[in-house]
Design an enzyme around this catalytic site. Sequence first.
Site, PDB file in Angstrom:
ATOM      1  N   GLU A 171       0.990  -1.055   0.177  1.00 19.18           N
ATOM      2  CA  GLU A 171       0.029   0.097  -0.028  1.00 19.18           C
ATOM      3  C   GLU A 171       0.782   1.374   0.050  1.00 19.18           C
ATOM      4  O   GLU A 171       1.590   1.408   1.008  1.00 19.18           O
ATOM      5  CB  GLU A 171      -1.011  -0.017   1.206  1.00 19.18           C
ATOM      6  CG  GLU A 171      -1.860  -1.105   1.327  1.00 19.18           C
ATOM      7  CD  GLU A 171      -2.650  -1.265   0.080  1.00 19.18           C
ATOM      8  OE1 GLU A 171      -3.036  -0.068  -0.545  1.00 19.18           O
ATOM      9  OE2 GLU A 171      -3.108  -2.381  -0.197  1.00 19.18           O
ATOM     10  N   CYS A 188      -2.265   8.345   4.274  1.00 12.96           N
ATOM     11  CA  CYS A 188      -1.873   7.976   2.746  1.00 12.96           C
ATOM     12  C   CYS A 188      -3.208   8.380   2.182  1.00 12.96           C
ATOM     13  O   CYS A 188      -3.340   8.518   0.942  1.00 12.96           O
ATOM     14  CB  CYS A 188      -1.621   6.504   2.715  1.00 12.96           C
ATOM     15  SG  CYS A 188      -2.805   5.476   3.870  1.00 12.96           S
TER      16      CYS A 188
HETATM   17  P1  NAP Z   1       9.018   4.296   3.615  1.00  8.61           P
HETATM   18  O1  NAP Z   1       9.974   5.040   3.819  1.00  8.61           O
HETATM   19  O2  NAP Z   1       8.541   3.600   2.609  1.00  8.61           O
HETATM   20  O3  NAP Z   1       9.495   3.004   4.873  1.00  8.61           O
HETATM   21  C1  NAP Z   1       8.664   1.698   5.231  1.00  8.61           C
HETATM   22  C2  NAP Z   1       9.424   0.576   5.385  1.00  8.61           C
HETATM   23  O4  NAP Z   1       9.918  -0.024   4.431  1.00  8.61           O
HETATM   24  C3  NAP Z   1      10.426   1.132   6.391  1.00  8.61           C
HETATM   25  O5  NAP Z   1      10.771   0.000   7.327  1.00  8.61           O
HETATM   26  C4  NAP Z   1      11.838   1.126   5.477  1.00  8.61           C
HETATM   27  O6  NAP Z   1      12.882   0.858   6.138  1.00  8.61           O
HETATM   28  C5  NAP Z   1      11.496  -0.042   4.547  1.00  8.61           C
HETATM   29  N1  NAP Z   1      12.062   0.307   3.190  1.00  8.61           N
HETATM   30  C6  NAP Z   1      11.849   1.360   2.432  1.00  8.61           C
HETATM   31  N2  NAP Z   1      12.573   1.278   1.201  1.00  8.61           N
HETATM   32  C7  NAP Z   1      13.471   0.201   1.161  1.00  8.61           C
HETATM   33  C8  NAP Z   1      14.025  -0.622   0.412  1.00  8.61           C
HETATM   34  N3  NAP Z   1      14.319   0.196  -0.862  1.00  8.61           N
HETATM   35  N4  NAP Z   1      14.597  -1.865   0.668  1.00  8.61           N
HETATM   36  C9  NAP Z   1      14.123  -2.188   1.741  1.00  8.61           C
HETATM   37  N5  NAP Z   1      13.326  -1.766   2.658  1.00  8.61           N
HETATM   38  C10 NAP Z   1      12.864  -0.722   2.712  1.00  8.61           C
HETATM   39  O7  NAP Z   1       7.723   4.792   4.278  1.00  8.61           O
HETATM   40  P2  NAP Z   1       7.353   5.524   5.629  1.00  8.61           P
HETATM   41  O8  NAP Z   1       8.740   5.635   6.450  1.00  8.61           O
HETATM   42  O9  NAP Z   1       6.070   5.172   6.277  1.00  8.61           O
HETATM   43  O10 NAP Z   1       7.289   6.991   4.939  1.00  8.61           O
HETATM   44  C11 NAP Z   1       5.731   7.636   4.796  1.00  8.61           C
HETATM   45  C12 NAP Z   1       5.217   7.313   3.123  1.00  8.61           C
HETATM   46  O11 NAP Z   1       4.590   6.062   3.486  1.00  8.61           O
HETATM   47  C13 NAP Z   1       4.392   8.413   2.612  1.00  8.61           C
HETATM   48  O12 NAP Z   1       4.779   8.289   1.459  1.00  8.61           O
HETATM   49  C14 NAP Z   1       3.100   7.801   2.752  1.00  8.61           C
HETATM   50  O13 NAP Z   1       2.240   7.997   1.890  1.00  8.61           O
HETATM   51  C15 NAP Z   1       3.254   6.219   2.729  1.00  8.61           C
HETATM   52  N6  NAP Z   1       2.153   5.768   3.549  1.00  8.61           N
HETATM   53  C16 NAP Z   1       1.331   4.869   2.938  1.00  8.61           C
HETATM   54  C17 NAP Z   1       0.207   4.040   3.442  1.00  8.61           C
HETATM   55  C18 NAP Z   1      -0.809   3.504   2.975  1.00  8.61           C
HETATM   56  O14 NAP Z   1      -1.617   2.898   3.542  1.00  8.61           O
HETATM   57  N7  NAP Z   1      -0.743   3.419   1.443  1.00  8.61           N
HETATM   58  C19 NAP Z   1       0.035   4.374   4.976  1.00  8.61           C
HETATM   59  C20 NAP Z   1       1.273   4.983   5.539  1.00  8.61           C
HETATM   60  C21 NAP Z   1       2.059   5.844   4.866  1.00  8.61           C
HETATM   61  P3  NAP Z   1      14.186   1.996   6.252  1.00  8.61           P
HETATM   62  O15 NAP Z   1      13.470   3.109   6.772  1.00  8.61           O
HETATM   63  O16 NAP Z   1      14.943   1.403   7.136  1.00  8.61           O
HETATM   64  O17 NAP Z   1      14.364   2.310   4.938  1.00  8.61           O
END
Ligand code: NAP
Length: 493
Positions: free
Chosen positions: A228, A265
Amino acid sequence: MNISKGELDTLLQNVQNAFVTINTYPVSKRVALMRTIANEIEALGPELIETARAESNLPEARLTGEKGRTIFQWRSYADAVEKGYSLDASIDTANPDRTPPKPDIRKTNVALGPVAVFGASNFPFAFSTAGGDTASAIAAGCPVVVKAHPGHPKTSQIMADAISRGVEKSGFPAGTFSHVFCETNEEAQALISHPVIKAVGFTGSNRGGLALVEIANKRPEPIPVFAEMGSINPVFLFSGKLQTAAAELAKQYAGSLTLGVGQFCTNPGLVIAEQGAGLDQFTESLNEDILKALPAPMLNAGIAKGYTSNREKVIGLAGVQVLSAATTEAAEGQGAATVATVSGVDFLINDDLQTEVFGPFALIVKCKDANEVFAVTEKLHGQLTATLLATGDDLAANAELVALIQNKCGRIIFNNFPTGVEVCKSMHHGGPFPSSSNAQYTSVGPDAIKRFTRPLSFQNWPDEFLPEELQNANPLGIWRTVDNEVGNGAVGY
Ligand code: NAP
């Protein structure tokens, strides 16, 4: 990773062993596990909220509500398993007199295998270690390995300990639930690449979600990633509704946009409307509300920095003008509400205007006529939600536009706002790419369990060795499809 490659192999071997063991357990034992975990989370004292507050800047009231939501997820998914929602049990009885004879065929959904879960920063409880992905994978009968979110490590550990206590008290093997900390993305990627892992649940950014999808697809055995990701959640303003309620709608919209400093989100970051007196009145009122909005601390310094730089990038694109920005200067780490406008023509020629700005930022697309509204909608990427502020007459007069909007989103909202995501059977939280990697499945509500199952058919199988949900007597008392009729009775009595 705080564990070496060899330790990861050992951990995942235990996870695989647990998978084999728990798949011999009756459904009732899994339901009891989920309820015990819910009780363990409920019993957590003030330390949980205090730790999460310190790690996320989220206020106490929000975190208290999110804790309740998390407990509800575990309990309602347990209820769903008990009712057989995720099993989709169906039975086609034998007909030996047919030519050729028809065998007895029965189908249920079984656990897919061990699942890796990547939580999000913005929901330290409900979409993280003990969040919906973990609850739905365990509900499906899958062991879970959570990669802890670095934004709230202590909170994650408190939740992980609660789950592990629930696992132990319920007599499940320890490998049913594991929790790892990764120091680099490569370490987290090793987890997804490991052959024991059979699916991934992810909530977070587009960049992160797509990276995991790529790795999962490159494995010798590709596996599904239910990611998501981001969305800008368009809000469509219709002229009939604006005539009577522009100011009121602007106030409600400002509330939804700035809720939780826009860190959802489902934040409604895009407004699409035809130019005219109604839209002018809407933007005037919105301007007043945004000017009054106070900047507030964001989840962490990185998110605040990301908000400011993405907002500046969008504001710097051709044709974009700032309509209003909170008058109080944002301190470091804070997010200040900002609204900008752009013409339909400029929006149509620049895909970068669809960049998600994670925070309280909105872009209003002013279209010259209904045709331009249609063209702008055609150009939209897939979205988690779309909101229509409209009258019944507006809907009737714009049937094709409404149908087009339905094609673009996973949830379509009438005269309400998208930020809240109800946990219930009819919720779909997902949407066409890129809002999620698989538009067919939800990550919220009991249907989320189905992501971590696969169908298995049993042919001519002895009744006493069938899973309970397929046995003639229907010992679970669930609703099943028997010879094409839905019912909750027994077969052959
Ligand atoms: P994120 O930066 O994508 O990180 C989420 C998890 O995935 C973290 O544990 C991160 O670890 C890991 N991760 C990210 N990139 C990776 C990669 N290339 N390889 C391996 N692991 C990876 O998300 P976030 O920290 O929650 O940042 C907010 C974002 O999430 C916003 O853009 C928002 O829109 C989105 N969001 C979406 C929803 C939904 O339901 N669709 C809900 C909440 C948030 P590391 O931090 O160690 O890299």
